[in-house]
Write a protein that holds these residues in place. Structure first.
Motif, mmCIF file in Angstrom:
data_model
loop_
_atom_site.group_PDB
_atom_site.id
_atom_site.type_symbol
_atom_site.label_atom_id
_atom_site.label_comp_id
_atom_site.label_asym_id
_atom_site.label_seq_id
_atom_site.Cartn_x
_atom_site.Cartn_y
_atom_site.Cartn_z
ATOM 1 N N GLN A 97 -13.509 -3.675 -2.591
ATOM 2 C CA GLN A 97 -13.168 -3.948 -1.011
ATOM 3 C C GLN A 97 -11.662 -3.525 -0.807
ATOM 4 O O GLN A 97 -11.280 -3.551 0.350
ATOM 5 C CB GLN A 97 -13.672 -5.291 -0.361
ATOM 6 N N MET A 98 -10.784 -3.669 -1.714
ATOM 7 C CA MET A 98 -9.473 -3.715 -1.697
ATOM 8 C C MET A 98 -9.040 -2.123 -1.544
ATOM 9 O O MET A 98 -9.646 -1.302 -2.316
ATOM 10 C CB MET A 98 -8.755 -4.163 -2.735
ATOM 11 N N LYS A 99 -7.813 -1.939 -0.739
ATOM 12 C CA LYS A 99 -7.323 -0.631 -0.740
ATOM 13 C C LYS A 99 -5.808 -0.866 -1.274
ATOM 14 O O LYS A 99 -5.266 -1.687 -0.863
ATOM 15 C CB LYS A 99 -7.245 0.033 0.692
ATOM 16 N N PHE A 100 -5.382 0.142 -2.126
ATOM 17 C CA PHE A 100 -4.101 0.101 -2.750
ATOM 18 C C PHE A 100 -3.525 1.450 -2.072
ATOM 19 O O PHE A 100 -3.658 2.542 -2.239
ATOM 20 C CB PHE A 100 -4.208 -0.038 -4.184
ATOM 21 N N TYR A 101 -2.255 0.974 -1.320
ATOM 22 C CA TYR A 101 -1.544 2.262 -0.709
ATOM 23 C C TYR A 101 -0.470 2.698 -1.497
ATOM 24 O O TYR A 101 0.175 1.731 -2.218
ATOM 25 C CB TYR A 101 -1.014 1.755 0.489
ATOM 26 N N HIS A 102 -0.176 4.089 -1.375
ATOM 27 C CA HIS A 102 1.061 4.481 -2.244
ATOM 28 C C HIS A 102 1.576 5.843 -1.436
ATOM 29 O O HIS A 102 0.742 6.209 -0.547
ATOM 30 C CB HIS A 102 0.554 5.071 -3.775
ATOM 31 N N THR A 106 9.426 -0.467 11.294
ATOM 32 C CA THR A 106 8.348 -1.007 10.433
ATOM 33 C C THR A 106 7.888 0.005 9.566
ATOM 34 O O THR A 106 7.533 -0.219 8.407
ATOM 35 C CB THR A 106 7.362 -1.524 11.333
ATOM 36 N N ARG A 107 7.587 1.305 9.826
ATOM 37 C CA ARG A 107 7.128 2.237 8.942
ATOM 38 C C ARG A 107 8.240 2.630 7.876
ATOM 39 O O ARG A 107 7.478 2.901 6.865
ATOM 40 C CB ARG A 107 6.550 3.388 9.855
ATOM 41 N N ILE A 108 9.239 2.623 8.128
ATOM 42 C CA ILE A 108 10.330 3.070 7.063
ATOM 43 C C ILE A 108 10.367 1.956 6.086
ATOM 44 O O ILE A 108 10.402 2.211 5.016
ATOM 45 C CB ILE A 108 11.564 3.473 7.574
ATOM 46 N N LYS A 109 10.136 0.465 6.839
ATOM 47 C CA LYS A 109 9.952 -0.387 5.593
ATOM 48 C C LYS A 109 8.845 -0.486 4.853
ATOM 49 O O LYS A 109 9.000 -0.726 3.603
ATOM 50 C CB LYS A 109 10.036 -1.845 6.513
ATOM 51 N N ILE A 110 7.754 -0.121 5.364
ATOM 52 C CA ILE A 110 6.559 0.028 4.615
ATOM 53 C C ILE A 110 6.861 1.139 3.536
ATOM 54 O O ILE A 110 6.389 1.257 2.227
ATOM 55 C CB ILE A 110 5.452 0.427 5.432
ATOM 56 N N VAL A 111 7.216 2.305 3.868
ATOM 57 C CA VAL A 111 7.437 3.484 2.932
ATOM 58 C C VAL A 111 8.671 2.875 1.963
ATOM 59 O O VAL A 111 8.089 3.301 0.856
ATOM 60 C CB VAL A 111 7.975 4.441 3.802
ATOM 61 N N SER A 112 9.529 2.163 2.187
ATOM 62 C CA SER A 112 10.566 1.931 1.258
ATOM 63 C C SER A 112 9.916 0.942 0.181
ATOM 64 O O SER A 112 10.139 0.755 -1.077
ATOM 65 C CB SER A 112 11.824 1.016 2.036
ATOM 66 N N ALA A 113 8.812 0.081 0.883
ATOM 67 C CA ALA A 113 8.294 -1.231 -0.189
ATOM 68 C C ALA A 113 7.301 -0.262 -1.139
ATOM 69 O O ALA A 113 7.195 -0.579 -2.191
ATOM 70 C CB ALA A 113 7.526 -2.026 0.794
ATOM 71 N N LEU A 114 6.653 0.657 -0.651
ATOM 72 C CA LEU A 114 5.800 1.502 -1.479
ATOM 73 C C LEU A 114 6.728 2.476 -2.429
ATOM 74 O O LEU A 114 6.360 2.681 -3.532
ATOM 75 C CB LEU A 114 5.104 2.447 -0.719
ATOM 76 N N GLU A 161 2.570 0.974 -5.650
ATOM 77 C CA GLU A 161 1.108 0.638 -5.004
ATOM 78 C C GLU A 161 1.205 -0.686 -4.626
ATOM 79 O O GLU A 161 1.379 -1.556 -5.390
ATOM 80 C CB GLU A 161 -0.011 1.198 -5.991
ATOM 81 N N LEU A 162 0.826 -0.957 -3.455
ATOM 82 C CA LEU A 162 0.640 -2.181 -2.561
ATOM 83 C C LEU A 162 -0.480 -2.265 -1.945
ATOM 84 O O LEU A 162 -1.195 -1.488 -1.129
ATOM 85 C CB LEU A 162 1.745 -2.584 -1.988
ATOM 86 N N CYS A 163 -1.291 -3.499 -1.949
ATOM 87 C CA CYS A 163 -2.355 -3.782 -1.036
ATOM 88 C C CYS A 163 -1.883 -4.558 0.120
ATOM 89 O O CYS A 163 -0.650 -4.615 0.256
ATOM 90 C CB CYS A 163 -3.247 -4.802 -1.584
ATOM 91 N N VAL A 164 -2.559 -4.209 1.256
ATOM 92 C CA VAL A 164 -2.095 -4.818 2.521
ATOM 93 C C VAL A 164 -1.368 -6.223 2.565
ATOM 94 O O VAL A 164 -0.543 -6.240 3.188
ATOM 95 C CB VAL A 164 -3.168 -4.759 3.600
ATOM 96 N N ASN A 165 -1.921 -7.199 1.966
ATOM 97 C CA ASN A 165 -1.475 -8.394 1.923
ATOM 98 C C ASN A 165 -0.037 -8.433 1.157
ATOM 99 O O ASN A 165 0.942 -9.016 1.906
ATOM 100 C CB ASN A 165 -2.259 -9.449 1.153
ATOM 101 N N ASP A 166 0.404 -7.652 -0.061
ATOM 102 C CA ASP A 166 1.407 -7.417 -0.283
ATOM 103 C C ASP A 166 2.375 -6.882 0.692
ATOM 104 O O ASP A 166 3.767 -7.338 0.643
ATOM 105 C CB ASP A 166 1.428 -6.538 -1.621
ATOM 106 N N ILE A 167 1.898 -5.815 1.394
ATOM 107 C CA ILE A 167 2.917 -5.109 2.428
ATOM 108 C C ILE A 167 3.305 -6.075 3.369
ATOM 109 O O ILE A 167 4.480 -6.212 3.845
ATOM 110 C CB ILE A 167 2.238 -3.795 2.688
ATOM 111 N N VAL A 168 2.305 -6.827 3.756
ATOM 112 C CA VAL A 168 2.420 -7.962 4.804
ATOM 113 C C VAL A 168 3.570 -8.823 4.601
ATOM 114 O O VAL A 168 4.765 -8.993 5.252
ATOM 115 C CB VAL A 168 1.263 -8.669 5.381
#
Length: 103
Positions: free
Chosen positions: A78-83, A28-36, A41-48
């Motif tokens: 209020q939004m966090k954008f992850y990268h 799951t973490r590698i999927k998240i890293v790959s998506a980023l 840059e993605l918000c939580v909803n996009d990552i989900v």
């Protein structure tokens, strides 16, 4: 021989390297890293939506990745954008993919 390859690292450094790869060893973490990696840059909803995992599970995995400095975020209201934290993470993932594709 490169200084990186010499055997003069502290136990703490070697432990941190092992922990870094352990964190990336979760699907799951590698999927998240790959998506980023692919989207920047993605918000939580996009990552989900991209990794098809519950919001709770994504939030938990993001916390682990952030604690190990693999990802970071910026806030916009209020939004966090992850990268990805830096280009080194991208290089490590690309080198791993390249290594694994040599069969």
């Amino acid at each position: 021989m490169s200084k990186v390859l010499k055997n003069d690292h502290t136990e703490e450094t070697l432990f941190e390297v092992a922990e870094f790869f352990k964190v990336l060893g979760d699907p799951t973490r590698i999927k998240i890293v790959s998506a980023l990696f692919e989207n920047g840059e993605l918000c939580v909803n996009d990552i989900v939506n991209l990794v098809d995992v519950s919001r709770t599970a994504v939030s938990h995995q993001l916390r682990i990745l952030k604690d190990k400095r693999i990802i970071s975020y910026r806030k916009e209201g209020q939004m966090k954008f992850y990268h990805l934290d830096d280009a080194h993470v991208e290089v490590i993932v690309l080198l791993t993919i390249t290594h694994l594709s040599h069969h």
